[in-house]
Scaffold this active site. Structure first.
Site, PDB file in Angstrom:
ATOM      1  CE  LYS A 138      -4.518   0.898   0.512  1.00  0.00           C
ATOM      2  NZ  LYS A 138      -5.671   0.142   0.031  1.00  0.00           N
ATOM      3  N   GLY A 162     -26.517   1.989   2.381  1.00  0.00           N
ATOM      4  CA  GLY A 162     -25.643   2.741   1.477  1.00  0.00           C
ATOM      5  C   GLY A 162     -25.818   2.263   0.051  1.00  0.00           C
ATOM      6  CB  VAL A 163     -28.087   2.760  -2.599  1.00  0.00           C
ATOM      7  CG1 VAL A 163     -28.777   1.540  -2.030  1.00  0.00           C
ATOM      8  CG2 VAL A 163     -28.791   4.036  -2.132  1.00  0.00           C
ATOM      9  N   GLY A 164     -24.446   3.629  -2.817  1.00  0.00           N
ATOM     10  CA  GLY A 164     -23.478   4.350  -3.643  1.00  0.00           C
ATOM     11  C   GLY A 164     -23.022   3.448  -4.776  1.00  0.00           C
ATOM     12  CB  VAL A 197     -20.474  -1.295  -3.729  1.00  0.00           C
ATOM     13  CG1 VAL A 197     -20.722  -2.790  -3.548  1.00  0.00           C
ATOM     14  CG2 VAL A 197     -19.001  -1.033  -4.012  1.00  0.00           C
TER      15      VAL A 197
END
Ligand code: NAD
Length: 366
Positions: free
Chosen positions: A80, A180-182, A184
């Protein structure tokens, strides 16, 4: 901070500090483990308060990638990078190209991608200077937005958890809450509705909610906090981390938790055990949300959407295996996921110890 102690604590291999005066680049690349192959992990840009905070974060995140890639069955290690800076103020072509040159200098030991605070466009600047970047836009032959693949992996993992719990993988007639309906969550809702599930959603963003309810009139909307009390069979956290905690677990009516959010358990031991005590099957977050990673990893071999989808669908088998290990060995699911990852790394380390003469070609990770 004693740097070498910090690096040794979780067996990291390498920590690289990158500085460029002209662009103001201050970046740290952490390579945790390359037993399985090159260390792959995104570049996060964040205005860390101190260098120490940045080091702690990059060490933690890179180690997480080792487990994630290993459990996903990829020939990749864990790495990372963090760029210290405010993504709204400190981005420039020079900065990302300077960073790309440092990535190139590692000769493939580390492969980067976008992450929190960086975008596909930033990675295109990085790509001017290095071959070791993935997650490029579809226009440039890359895999593009990983969210649909992440949603597919969650959907498959959810079915595996349902099969494990009730002997039937079908989600038809099941009630599923999606928090959460972002990027994904909305793709996940499409798949759930397509499979005949009854879907309940919540979101803080009215536009995102409207996009889903305009498309699927039958989807029910509840308030942000009411999502924990919803009368559902499956809870899919697809917004924030740490939503599984002592304040929420007792309220859940769901008997399966399967969602895309990172770090869903506020405290692994405590909250993992609390879910198990209530008989709730938990699909470990870093395994069920690996679809995006599998998708970008596919770019390394020349992107092919069908092949990537097939590999992502394999998350079904991985979740099934992890839940089976957990049951057979008396482990919590997140412990079983770690065990699966570590066993794979140890197994491959063992076979790599065999001397194979002087091969003419070498596979990834040799
Ligand atoms: P996103 O930002 O596109 O969507 C998140 C949604 O959650 C947004 O619509 C936001 O308004 C909503 N939200 C924020 N706070 C909320 C709250 N308190 N209650 C309900 N909704 C809330 O992000 P995403 O890309 O869809 O990712 C969702 C989660 O999955 C994140 O935790 C992310 O780290 C994780 N994840 C995403 C991917 C990917 O491919 N995008 C891969 C792995 C993991």
């Amino acid at each position: 901070m004693h740097l070498f102690d910090e690096i040794a604590k979780k067996s990291h291999e390498q920590l690289v500090f990158c500085h460029d005066e002209v662009s103001g680049l201050r970046a740290i690349i952490a390579i945790h483990d390359t037993t399985l192959g090159p260390a792959l992990g995104g570049t996060r840009m964040y205005p860390y308060k101190s260098d120490e905070d940045a080091i702690i974060d990059v060490l933690r995140l890179s180690r997480g990638m080792t487990y994630k890639s290993a459990a996903a069955g990829l020939n990749l290690g864990g790495g990372k990078a963090v760029i210290i800076g405010d993504p709204k103020k400190h981005k420039s072509e020079q900065l990302f190209r300077a960073y790309g040159r440092f990535v190139q200098s590692l000769a493939g030991r580390y492969i980067t991608a976008e992450d929190v605070g960086t975008t596909v466009r930033d990675m295109e600047w990085v790509r001017h200077e290095t071959d070791f970047v993935t997650g490029i836009s579809r226009a440039l032959g890359g895999s593009g937005d990983p969210s649909p693949m992440t949603a597919l992996g969650v959907f498959e993992g959810m079915k595996a958890a349902a099969a494990f719990q009730r002997g039937n993988e079908s989600l038809e007639g099941m009630r599923v809450s999606v928090q959460g309906v972002g990027a994904v969550g909305r793709h996940l809702v499409d798949m759930l509705v397509g499979d005949g599930a009854h879907v309940v959603v919540c979101d803080v963003d009215a536009d995102n909610l409207a996009a889903v309810t305009d498309k699927h009139r039958e989807v029910q909307v509840v308030d942000i906090d009411a999502i924990y009390d919803a009368d559902v069979d499956i809870y899919a956290p697809c917004a924030l981390g740490a939503t599984l905690n002592p304040q929420t677990i007792g309220r859940l009516k769901a008997s399966i938790v399967a969602g895309s959010a990172n770090n869903q358990l506020a405290e692994d031991e405590r909250d993992g055990a609390a879910l198990a005590e209530r008989g709730i099957v938990y699909a470990p977050d870093y395994v069920i949300n690996a679809g995006g990673l599998i998708n970008v990893a596919n770019e390394l071999e020349g992107y092919n959407r069908d092949r990537a989808s097939q590999q992502v669908a394999g998350i079904y088998d991985i979740i099934r295996d992890i839940l089976t290990i957990a049951k057979d060995e008396g482990k919590l699911p997140h412990e079983a996921a770690d065990a699966l990852a570590l066993r794979r790394i140890a197994g491959i380390a063992r076979i790599k110890s065999h001397y194979i003469g002087m091969p003419t070609s070498r596979r990834a990770g040799a």
